[in-house]
Write a protein that holds these residues in place. Sequence first.
Motif, PDB file in Angstrom:
ATOM      1  N   SER A   1      81.820  84.069  15.710  1.00 51.83           N
ATOM      2  CA  SER A   1      83.279  84.513  15.761  1.00 51.83           C
ATOM      3  C   SER A   1      83.796  83.836  17.235  1.00 51.83           C
ATOM      4  N   ALA A   2      82.983  83.701  18.051  1.00 51.13           N
ATOM      5  CA  ALA A   2      83.314  83.037  19.411  1.00 51.13           C
ATOM      6  C   ALA A   2      83.086  81.489  19.487  1.00 51.13           C
ATOM      7  N   GLY A   3      82.565  81.041  18.167  1.00 45.59           N
ATOM      8  CA  GLY A   3      82.359  79.536  17.887  1.00 45.59           C
ATOM      9  C   GLY A   3      80.970  78.973  19.007  1.00 45.59           C
ATOM     10  N   ILE A   4      80.262  80.106  19.284  1.00 47.23           N
ATOM     11  CA  ILE A   4      78.940  80.019  20.040  1.00 47.23           C
ATOM     12  C   ILE A   4      77.610  79.944  19.096  1.00 47.23           C
ATOM     13  N   LYS A   5      77.156  78.908  18.983  1.00 50.25           N
ATOM     14  CA  LYS A   5      75.827  78.749  17.931  1.00 50.25           C
ATOM     15  C   LYS A   5      74.999  77.412  18.482  1.00 50.25           C
ATOM     16  N   PRO A   6      73.655  77.690  18.244  1.00 51.74           N
ATOM     17  CA  PRO A   6      72.767  76.372  18.716  1.00 51.74           C
ATOM     18  C   PRO A   6      73.068  75.126  17.879  1.00 51.74           C
ATOM     19  N   THR A   7      72.913  74.087  18.555  1.00 48.94           N
ATOM     20  CA  THR A   7      73.365  72.808  17.800  1.00 48.94           C
ATOM     21  C   THR A   7      71.573  72.459  17.238  1.00 48.94           C
ATOM     22  N   PHE A   8      71.525  71.187  16.566  1.00 44.42           N
ATOM     23  CA  PHE A   8      70.478  70.770  15.900  1.00 44.42           C
ATOM     24  C   PHE A   8      69.773  70.111  17.139  1.00 44.42           C
ATOM     25  N   LYS A   9      70.615  69.561  18.305  1.00 44.20           N
ATOM     26  CA  LYS A   9      69.979  69.348  19.496  1.00 44.20           C
ATOM     27  C   LYS A   9      68.977  70.096  20.220  1.00 44.20           C
ATOM     28  N   ASN A  10      69.486  71.463  20.384  1.00 48.82           N
ATOM     29  CA  ASN A  10      69.017  72.431  20.785  1.00 48.82           C
ATOM     30  C   ASN A  10      67.613  72.914  19.963  1.00 48.82           C
ATOM     31  N   PHE A  11      67.902  72.819  18.740  1.00 50.22           N
ATOM     32  CA  PHE A  11      66.743  73.228  18.201  1.00 50.22           C
ATOM     33  C   PHE A  11      65.431  72.198  18.391  1.00 50.22           C
ATOM     34  N   ILE A  12      65.891  70.914  18.398  1.00 52.42           N
ATOM     35  CA  ILE A  12      64.886  69.890  18.668  1.00 52.42           C
ATOM     36  C   ILE A  12      64.241  70.076  20.324  1.00 52.42           C
ATOM     37  N   GLN A  13      64.947  70.517  21.045  1.00 49.55           N
ATOM     38  CA  GLN A  13      64.724  70.807  22.495  1.00 49.55           C
ATOM     39  C   GLN A  13      63.581  71.947  22.311  1.00 49.55           C
ATOM     40  N   TYR A  14      63.976  72.882  21.764  1.00 52.85           N
ATOM     41  CA  TYR A  14      63.247  74.249  21.564  1.00 52.85           C
ATOM     42  C   TYR A  14      61.736  73.736  20.984  1.00 52.85           C
ATOM     43  N   LEU A  15      61.612  72.896  19.828  1.00 55.41           N
ATOM     44  CA  LEU A  15      60.475  72.367  19.551  1.00 55.41           C
ATOM     45  C   LEU A  15      59.572  71.672  20.416  1.00 55.41           C
ATOM     46  N   LEU A  16      60.533  70.779  21.236  1.00 55.07           N
ATOM     47  CA  LEU A  16      59.531  69.921  22.029  1.00 55.07           C
ATOM     48  C   LEU A  16      59.216  70.649  23.486  1.00 55.07           C
ATOM     49  N   ASP A  17      59.879  71.554  23.615  1.00 54.78           N
ATOM     50  CA  ASP A  17      59.333  72.377  24.846  1.00 54.78           C
ATOM     51  C   ASP A  17      58.072  72.841  24.659  1.00 54.78           C
ATOM     52  N   PRO A  18      57.156  72.453  25.850  1.00 54.82           N
ATOM     53  CA  PRO A  18      55.596  72.743  25.941  1.00 54.82           C
ATOM     54  C   PRO A  18      55.461  74.340  26.016  1.00 54.82           C
ATOM     55  N   GLN A  19      56.507  74.781  26.563  1.00 51.02           N
ATOM     56  CA  GLN A  19      56.584  76.405  26.925  1.00 51.02           C
ATOM     57  C   GLN A  19      56.699  77.224  25.567  1.00 51.02           C
ATOM     58  N   THR A  20      57.304  76.657  24.615  1.00 45.07           N
ATOM     59  CA  THR A  20      57.429  77.156  23.371  1.00 45.07           C
ATOM     60  C   THR A  20      56.340  77.813  22.924  1.00 45.07           C
ATOM     61  N   GLU A  21      55.282  77.026  22.552  1.00 45.17           N
ATOM     62  CA  GLU A  21      54.060  77.420  21.623  1.00 45.17           C
ATOM     63  C   GLU A  21      53.125  78.041  22.634  1.00 45.17           C
ATOM     64  N   LYS A  22      53.317  78.064  23.900  1.00 45.00           N
ATOM     65  CA  LYS A  22      52.502  78.974  25.015  1.00 45.00           C
ATOM     66  C   LYS A  22      53.110  80.335  24.770  1.00 45.00           C
ATOM     67  N   GLU A  23      54.374  80.492  24.511  1.00 42.02           N
ATOM     68  CA  GLU A  23      54.888  81.849  24.454  1.00 42.02           C
ATOM     69  C   GLU A  23      54.597  82.614  22.850  1.00 42.02           C
ATOM     70  N   MET A  24      54.661  81.794  22.061  1.00 43.85           N
ATOM     71  CA  MET A  24      54.885  82.110  20.689  1.00 43.85           C
ATOM     72  C   MET A  24      54.483  81.133  19.721  1.00 43.85           C
ATOM     73  N   PRO A  25      53.377  81.105  18.675  1.00 42.60           N
ATOM     74  CA  PRO A  25      53.359  80.063  17.856  1.00 42.60           C
ATOM     75  C   PRO A  25      54.453  79.687  16.855  1.00 42.60           C
ATOM     76  N   PHE A  26      54.729  78.306  16.585  1.00 44.85           N
ATOM     77  CA  PHE A  26      55.887  78.185  15.898  1.00 44.85           C
ATOM     78  C   PHE A  26      56.020  79.260  14.594  1.00 44.85           C
ATOM     79  N   ASN A  27      57.226  79.294  14.260  1.00 50.63           N
ATOM     80  CA  ASN A  27      57.459  79.976  13.205  1.00 50.63           C
ATOM     81  C   ASN A  27      57.154  79.537  11.947  1.00 50.63           C
ATOM     82  N   GLU A  28      57.045  80.113  10.757  1.00 51.53           N
ATOM     83  CA  GLU A  28      56.323  79.383   9.604  1.00 51.53           C
ATOM     84  C   GLU A  28      57.382  78.406   9.131  1.00 51.53           C
TER      85      GLU A  28
END
Length: 443
Positions: free
Chosen positions: A322-349
């Motif tokens: 409603s506030a127009g706040i949502k992650p972009t595809f670029k944010n999603f790719i940043q999340y996948l590339l971030d080394p910290q992501t898999e250290k905290e939790m394995p990739f979602n299925e």
Amino acid sequence: MPGEQGKARCISLKMSKSRVFQFCGIISCVFMILLIIFYWNHVAIVHFYLDTAFIKVQATHFQSTLNQIQGHQNSKMPTGERITSSTATVQDNLEFKFLENTEGYQGEKSYPKINQTFNEISRAPFEEKVQGYELGINSGKTSTELEWIQNERKQNIKDACTDSSIMFSGKNRKFDDIPNKELDHLVVDDRHGIIYCYVPKVACTNWKRIMIVLSESVLKQGIPYHDPLEIPKDLVHSSNSHSTFSKFWKRYGKFSKQLMKIRLKKYTKFLFVRDPFVRLISAFRSKFAVQNNDFYSRFARQMLKLYANCSDPPETVKEAFSAGIKPTFKNFIQYLLDPQTEKEMPFNEHWKQIYRLCHPCQINYDFIGKLESLDEDASYLLKLLNVEKLVQFPTSSRNQTVASWESDWFAKIPVAWRRKLYEIYKPDFVVFGYPKPTNLLVD
């Protein structure tokens, strides 16, 4: 005195004989125990083959009994959809009865007749291939041409798994070394001898529906579903609707891996794959481009905090959209590339690499389908399984992501990021025969 000495000798002799008999008795008991252990170690597995074969041949004779059991169990549940596992219930009981002592099993060569019988029952539908006729598929390919395509796909996997220059996590480990939690995508249908490794965003909803229809694992008012599209989506993705390898440990304990390997050898195994980058686009569209409160709270809020300069995102996805706040595809790719992501939790299925979900270097799949040729492959597979008269694969064009969109979606992703992303998903490209997306990796 001599008489007393003689009596003493007699008593001593009797005691000696008694000790000898006691010793012999102990030895005999030990021998019998070892004989029983040896017998069960080498014979129990035979009963597994006989029971499984018996179930496959005589499944209809169990139906009345199963209906009574299911009726008793379902009477305790709310009306409407009720989950059952008819053949699996009987098979589990029989397997428990005869598989309590299977350690030390040395292989199936000692039981050629039983092995041959099991082979004929469990493998015949897949191996009885009729060549040279039209399958009635849109492409017009003959079964010979489709078989050639399958052989090429399987050979590509074999080459990638044996090529020492291609390395990726878990490639060289043995099946026994795969943690039980990583086997939760292998769905088993004991009624027809089928194993399906489901891959999210690769038509897995409809393939799960097919598996439910075939296994009759879900009932509606006591009757199995016959139309895949009638199965509610929440039941399709419910863990209670499917028998998976990851559940074997609770059923069979230390014998679970052995029973898995027997099924892997005897059953027909298949999976469907997709261009890795297109699959990522599809995952983003279905989980973040539309309102999905679960994925918003678990992943999107973190993306917004880390990569979108939004320190305090709204609590709910409705408020955020409603506030127009949502992650972009670029944010999603940043999340996948971030080394910290898999250290905290394995990739979602939904974006985990396919090779990590289905273990193609440890499991020799009989059929590899591709989403790019879904209708053609699905029709051919159901014919090979000899179940095309029981169920048809649903066709749908809703919410499809096509490969031609890749350039548009990756247009705002820096080339350096694309190259790093390719390295993460490179094993899927190579193992499953997808060409390297060169146009996305050059300046």
